[in-house]
Design an enzyme around this catalytic site. Structure first.
Site, PDB file in Angstrom:
ATOM      1  N   SER A   1     -12.953  -7.465  -8.510  1.00  0.00           N
ATOM      2  CA  SER A   1     -14.180  -8.426  -8.104  1.00  0.00           C
ATOM      3  C   SER A   1     -13.776  -8.994  -6.699  1.00  0.00           C
ATOM      4  CB  SER A   1     -14.294  -9.343  -8.995  1.00  0.00           C
ATOM      5  OG  SER A   1     -14.527  -9.077 -10.253  1.00  0.00           O
TER       6      SER A   1
HETATM    7  N1  SAH Z   1     -11.731  -9.061 -13.986  1.00  0.00           N
HETATM    8  C1  SAH Z   1     -11.547  -7.935 -13.113  1.00  0.00           C
HETATM    9  C2  SAH Z   1     -12.716  -7.135 -12.845  1.00  0.00           C
HETATM   10  C3  SAH Z   1     -12.877  -5.953 -13.162  1.00  0.00           C
HETATM   11  S1  SAH Z   1     -14.480  -4.873 -13.429  1.00  0.00           S
HETATM   12  C4  SAH Z   1     -10.487  -8.218 -12.050  1.00  0.00           C
HETATM   13  O1  SAH Z   1     -10.187  -9.369 -11.728  1.00  0.00           O
HETATM   14  O2  SAH Z   1      -9.878  -7.037 -11.591  1.00  0.00           O
HETATM   15  C5  SAH Z   1     -14.916  -5.006 -15.425  1.00  0.00           C
HETATM   16  C6  SAH Z   1     -14.048  -4.447 -15.958  1.00  0.00           C
HETATM   17  O3  SAH Z   1     -14.561  -4.377 -17.534  1.00  0.00           O
HETATM   18  C7  SAH Z   1     -13.683  -3.097 -15.961  1.00  0.00           C
HETATM   19  O4  SAH Z   1     -12.042  -2.712 -15.939  1.00  0.00           O
HETATM   20  C8  SAH Z   1     -14.148  -2.446 -17.245  1.00  0.00           C
HETATM   21  O5  SAH Z   1     -13.304  -1.513 -17.634  1.00  0.00           O
HETATM   22  C9  SAH Z   1     -14.285  -3.524 -18.156  1.00  0.00           C
HETATM   23  N2  SAH Z   1     -15.216  -3.440 -19.203  1.00  0.00           N
HETATM   24  C10 SAH Z   1     -16.509  -2.850 -19.141  1.00  0.00           C
HETATM   25  N3  SAH Z   1     -16.838  -2.955 -20.619  1.00  0.00           N
HETATM   26  C11 SAH Z   1     -15.938  -3.418 -21.282  1.00  0.00           C
HETATM   27  C12 SAH Z   1     -15.913  -3.771 -22.545  1.00  0.00           C
HETATM   28  N4  SAH Z   1     -17.035  -3.644 -23.483  1.00  0.00           N
HETATM   29  N5  SAH Z   1     -14.652  -4.202 -23.110  1.00  0.00           N
HETATM   30  C13 SAH Z   1     -13.755  -4.513 -22.305  1.00  0.00           C
HETATM   31  N6  SAH Z   1     -13.555  -4.156 -20.996  1.00  0.00           N
HETATM   32  C14 SAH Z   1     -14.830  -3.733 -20.506  1.00  0.00           C
END
Ligand code: SAH
Length: 216
Positions: free
Chosen positions: A64
């Site tokens: 993010s």
């Molecule tokens: N918090 C993260 C941002 C990651 S982007 C950071 O600091 O880097 C969002 C993430 O959510 C992705 O890795 C994606 O695979 C995950 N995601 C999407 N749907 C999900 C679900 N149902 N359960 C768990 N993770 C999920």
């Protein structure tokens, strides 16, 4: 990879940029000033680690934007020893920010590859968190209820399971909307069956999906 003077200097500048963009929570700014974001980056984007933008990580996901991390974290109003559930571990950067602020983190990721990688990264920096590989739509009732729940992927609606795992008085932060743009939404559980909703600007996230992905 080490945290050198150059990285520290760039982080300081990033914090000043976030201040100018309206972030006022000093505890959040201090955490962003402390956590080395470059350690969470894909090597191809390393030079951009302190640019205020989202960047690709593996499995087609993103780390993010720092401004987004700052807004979500500010809305959570984290206190030391708060129990926080994160949906979407990704790179682990948001989890590290919360850990730096003294929260107890439970974080769920649906890509096995990212789930494994984030653990290595956080552990190497001395942060502890409980990592889970699974579908975050179900939350983690076993360890709840939580003081805060942070969803770091775009949800079309808030999974009921997550609303139920929030303490009364607890805060849930979620980008709500379809694949275009989403509205950052803060939900405060005001009673056993009552929730208060407020909107906090437009953002773009990768989608909250269902099920898990095992393998590359
Ligand atoms: N918090 C993260 C941002 C990651 S982007 C950071 O600091 O880097 C969002 C993430 O959510 C992705 O890795 C994606 O695979 C995950 N995601 C999407 N749907 C999900 C679900 N149902 N359960 C768990 N993770 C999920």
């Amino acid at each position: 990879m080490i945290d050198d003077f150059e990285a520290k200097g760039k982080r300081k500048k990033l914090v000043e940029e976030l201040r100018k963009k309206g972030i006022t929570d000093e505890k959040v700014l201090l955490a962003i000033n402390t956590v080395p974001r470059h350690i969470f980056m894909d090597p191809a984007f390393l030079v951009h680690a302190y640019v205020d933008k989202a960047f690709p990580i593996s499995s087609g996901q993103t780390i993010s934007q720092p401004y987004t991390v700052a807004i979500q974290t500010s809305l959570l109003q984290v206190k030391k020893r708060d129990k926080i559930l994160e949906i979407g571990t990704g790179s682990g950067y948001q989890a590290a920010i919360l850990a730096e602020m003294g929260a107890k983190i439970y974080t769920i990721e649906r890509y096995r590859e990212l789930y494994l990688k984030a653990q290595v990264t956080l552990t190497s920096l001395g942060y502890s968190a409980d990592f889970f590989y699974g579908d975050g739509n179900d939350g983690k009732p076993l360890y709840g209820p939580y003081d805060g729940i942070i969803i770091t992927a775009a949800a079309e609606e808030i999974p009921d399971a997550l609303l139920k795992q929030l303490k009364v008085g607890g805060r849930l932060v979620v980008p709500l909307g379809d694949s275009g743009t989403q509205v950052m939404t803060l939900v405060i559980r005001t009673g056993e069956d009552t929730y208060d909703y407020s909107s906090h600007g437009y953002f773009v996230f990768v989608p909250l999906l269902r099920g898990t992905v095992n393998g590359k």
